[in-house]
Design an enzyme around this catalytic site. Structure first.
Site, mmCIF file in Angstrom:
data_model
loop_
_atom_site.group_PDB
_atom_site.id
_atom_site.type_symbol
_atom_site.label_atom_id
_atom_site.label_comp_id
_atom_site.label_asym_id
_atom_site.label_seq_id
_atom_site.Cartn_x
_atom_site.Cartn_y
_atom_site.Cartn_z
ATOM 1 N N ASP A 13 119.902 8.075 -0.811
ATOM 2 C CA ASP A 13 119.347 7.253 0.299
ATOM 3 C C ASP A 13 120.802 6.833 1.303
ATOM 4 O O ASP A 13 120.667 5.520 1.615
ATOM 5 C CB ASP A 13 118.715 6.072 -0.033
ATOM 6 N N ASP A 18 126.627 6.659 -0.687
ATOM 7 C CA ASP A 18 125.895 7.690 -0.951
ATOM 8 C C ASP A 18 126.835 8.860 -0.353
ATOM 9 O O ASP A 18 127.145 9.909 -1.007
ATOM 10 C CB ASP A 18 124.597 7.847 -0.670
ATOM 11 N N ASN A 42 118.022 2.448 1.673
ATOM 12 C CA ASN A 42 119.134 1.801 2.472
ATOM 13 C C ASN A 42 118.609 1.493 3.758
ATOM 14 O O ASN A 42 118.676 0.678 4.091
ATOM 15 C CB ASN A 42 120.584 2.373 2.418
ATOM 16 N N THR A 127 120.883 8.514 -6.590
ATOM 17 C CA THR A 127 121.756 7.219 -5.995
ATOM 18 C C THR A 127 120.815 6.478 -5.133
ATOM 19 O O THR A 127 121.604 5.524 -4.323
ATOM 20 C CB THR A 127 122.850 7.680 -5.293
ATOM 21 N N PHE A 169 119.334 -3.325 -6.126
ATOM 22 C CA PHE A 169 118.630 -2.827 -5.049
ATOM 23 C C PHE A 169 117.839 -1.547 -5.335
ATOM 24 O O PHE A 169 116.591 -1.459 -5.179
ATOM 25 C CB PHE A 169 119.521 -2.503 -4.032
ATOM 26 N N ASN A 170 118.312 -0.551 -5.965
ATOM 27 C CA ASN A 170 117.461 0.796 -6.233
ATOM 28 C C ASN A 170 116.342 0.585 -7.035
ATOM 29 O O ASN A 170 115.245 1.164 -6.995
ATOM 30 C CB ASN A 170 118.421 1.810 -6.883
ATOM 31 N N HIS A 243 129.303 2.054 -5.498
ATOM 32 C CA HIS A 243 128.432 2.266 -6.491
ATOM 33 C C HIS A 243 128.161 3.713 -6.870
ATOM 34 O O HIS A 243 128.358 4.277 -7.926
ATOM 35 C CB HIS A 243 127.112 1.725 -6.080
ATOM 36 N N ASP A 244 127.684 4.650 -5.810
ATOM 37 C CA ASP A 244 126.932 5.728 -5.971
ATOM 38 C C ASP A 244 128.124 6.660 -6.078
ATOM 39 O O ASP A 244 127.810 7.758 -7.265
ATOM 40 C CB ASP A 244 126.389 6.245 -4.576
HETATM 41 O O1 RIB Z 1 122.622 -1.634 -5.290
HETATM 42 C C1 RIB Z 1 123.634 -0.451 -4.950
HETATM 43 C C2 RIB Z 1 122.630 0.731 -4.626
HETATM 44 O O2 RIB Z 1 121.694 0.560 -3.706
HETATM 45 C C3 RIB Z 1 123.714 1.787 -3.863
HETATM 46 O O3 RIB Z 1 123.001 3.110 -4.456
HETATM 47 C C4 RIB Z 1 123.470 1.513 -2.420
HETATM 48 O O4 RIB Z 1 123.613 2.764 -1.587
HETATM 49 C C5 RIB Z 1 122.059 1.157 -2.503
HETATM 50 O O5 RIB Z 1 121.206 2.568 -2.492
HETATM 51 CA CA CA Z 2 122.272 4.719 -2.729
#
Ligand code: RIB
Ligand code: CA
Length: 316
Positions: A13, A18, A42, A127, A169-170, A243-244
């Site tokens: 996303d 990403d 996102n 991701t 978040f994801n 993160h990703d």
């Molecule tokens: O919490 C971080 C994640 O949420 C990452 O993958 C960021 O790109 C969002 O998608």
């Molecule tokens: Ca992401």
């Protein structure tokens, strides 16, 4: 003996982080990217779908088929994160209308068809919210036989949440999808906030990437400079967590990470803790582990790998 490339499907996303993940994956000879699927997360699907086109174009990988997947979670209303990523999702660079188009096939149908027709097991790298992956499993449960492993960015345990006090978040955006993946019966390597919050893109690290002096590295530096501002202020850190890219870094150099087999369940009902990933790190439930939970990373090694892989875009 030559090692054949690992076949993977990427679901994401974009999102600045990403984008860095895609930059690493699309130039890795170790990986065969069978397709990239956009999911709402996102930013809404229209934006993430444009972003995978732009990012594939920037990497000169328009040979990889690109798809739009689901525009909202399985059950929850869509929650987005423009406050973190900007309105476009990849603020920090100029958007444009690339020549490469999306495939007309829905991303979920691409995942189902590719797995059903696969002659070897395929790795799923996800991701963003896991909506597309879960929808594919719901549509054709037999595809799990063809899934080698899930490599996901998602969840949080010791670190606490980033979208609520208890949820990452994801996982929060589509907890029902996350639950389906947890119960799919396939190996899961999960890179949650516990580990991603260790890899911070500091100004020095961004400068090292910018100094690589190739178009993709410059784009990466521009994206990271934008991405830095929100989390640096929120956490009072110098730099934002990458993160990703941890997912691809693990596939390329697994020894950078320490993981532990844990039982993991996700909250799908409580309003207060929706999306919380209850990772049984201390094995207090007696439940069988269902994920490999990443908890430690060699940070310098991660950034060396990231920088090396971005430098390759300058080779002609
Ligand atoms: O919490 C971080 C994640 O949420 C990452 O993958 C960021 O790109 C969002 O998608
Ligand atoms: Ca992401």
């Amino acid at each position: 003996m030559t090692h054949s490339a690992l076949p993977i499907i990427i679901d994401c996303d974009p999102g600045q982080d990403d984008a860095l993940m895609l930059f690493m994956a699309l130039k890795a000879p170790e990986l065969e990217v069978l397709g990239i699927v956009a999911v709402a997360g996102n930013v809404p699907l229209a934006a993430t779908a444009l972003n995978i086109r732009i990012l594939a174009d920037i990497c000169q990988r328009t040979d990889v088929p690109l798809f739009a997947g689901c525009d909202k979670p399985l059950i929850q209303p869509l929650v987005t994160a423009e406050n973190v990523h900007g309105k476009t999702g990849i603020d920090g660079i100029e958007l444009y209308e690339p020549q490469v188009q999306l495939q007309t096939q829905h991303g979920v149908d691409f995942i189902v068809e590719t797995l059903l027709n696969a002659t070897q097991q395929i790795t799923i790298v996800a991701t963003g919210p896991l909506t597309n992956i879960a929808a594919a499993i719901l549509k054709a449960p037999q595809i799990t036989d063809k899934i080698k492993q899930f490599i996901i960015m998602g969840g949080a345990m010791f670190e606490g949440g980033n979208i609520t006090p208890s949820a990452e978040f994801n996982a929060y955006v589509d907890p029902h999808a996350f639950d389906i993946v947890l119960k799919a019966g396939r190996p899961i390597f999960a890179f949650g906030l516990d580990v991603t919050h260790q890899v911070l893109s500091s100004p020095d690290r961004i400068a090292a990437i910018r100094n690589l002096d190739n178009p993709v590295a410059k784009t990466a530096a521009d994206l990271l400079e934008y991405f830095d501002r929100y989390d640096s202020q929120k956490y009072g850190t110098e730099g934002a967590p990458l993160h990703d890219p941890c997912t691809i870094a693990f596939l390329l150099q697994p020894e950078l990470f320490e993981l532990k087999a844990c039982a993991c369940q996700i909250e799908t009902n409580s309003e207060l803790t929706l999306g919380h990933t209850a990772v049984d790190f201390w094995q207090v439930t007696g439940k069988e582990p269902n994920i490999q939970w990443a908890h430690t990373v060699d940070v310098e090694g991660f950034f060396t790998l990231l920088t090396e892989r971005l430098a390759v875009y300058g080779d002609h």
